[in-house]
Design a protein around this motif. Sequence first.
Motif, short mmCIF file in Angstrom:
data_model
loop_
_atom_site.label_atom_id
_atom_site.label_comp_id
_atom_site.label_asym_id
_atom_site.label_seq_id
_atom_site.Cartn_x
_atom_site.Cartn_y
_atom_site.Cartn_z
N ALA A 31 -6.39 -1.68 2.49
CA ALA A 31 -6.65 -1.52 1.05
C ALA A 31 -6.48 -0.06 0.65
N PRO A 32 -6.10 0.22 -0.56
CA PRO A 32 -5.78 -0.73 -1.63
C PRO A 32 -4.28 -1.05 -1.68
N GLU B 112 -3.63 -6.43 2.10
CA GLU B 112 -4.83 -5.67 2.46
C GLU B 112 -5.43 -6.08 3.79
N LYS C 2 -4.02 -9.94 -1.19
CA LYS C 2 -4.90 -10.36 -0.10
C LYS C 2 -4.20 -10.24 1.26
N GLY D 180 -9.10 -5.96 4.09
CA GLY D 180 -9.64 -4.65 3.75
C GLY D 180 -9.12 -3.52 4.61
N ARG D 181 -8.48 -3.84 5.73
CA ARG D 181 -7.98 -2.78 6.64
C ARG D 181 -6.86 -1.96 6.03
N ASN E 43 0.88 -1.16 0.00
CA ASN E 43 0.00 0.00 0.00
C ASN E 43 0.92 1.21 0.00
#
Length: 152
Positions: free
Chosen positions: A88-89, A82, A79, A85-86, A55
């Motif tokens: 992302a992206p 990320e 995957k 999702g914490r 990121n």
Amino acid sequence: DVKADPTEEATRGALQNISALLGYGYNPNCSSGSRSAPPSKKIVYVSKYGAVATNEKTGISSGALNKDSIEEAKHEAIKACEQGGRNAPCKVAIWAGNACLAAATGKEGKKFRVFYTAREKPGQAEPAALKQCNKAGLKNCEITIPEGCSFP
């Protein structure tokens, strides 16, 4: 006394004419029995892939090793980076097949720069990443992603 003729062909000796040994190829000139060539061996190497995703805003990186395809390695690296999702992206920073990956980070003013490397032999990716960082003139270069390898 019977002396052997030194010019006699090697395939006409006593062992070569024993029918039980024909299958082992002792007498290629013999017409009885069958002699087949040994099966050829095929060596198949299965490539393995690794990838690192990061990121760019947070600097968090993660990777995947020993995957069966480039796509799988990239997907798993994103995957992992990320974190559900914490973080992302994330996007793939580097990938390689049958190689080792590493990264070094150095400080340029108040910003950090990351140098990713891939090398074919173990023990070479980390020194190469540090060399790139130092060559760029950055300070406090250090390994931030230890070397990880994917090999068949």
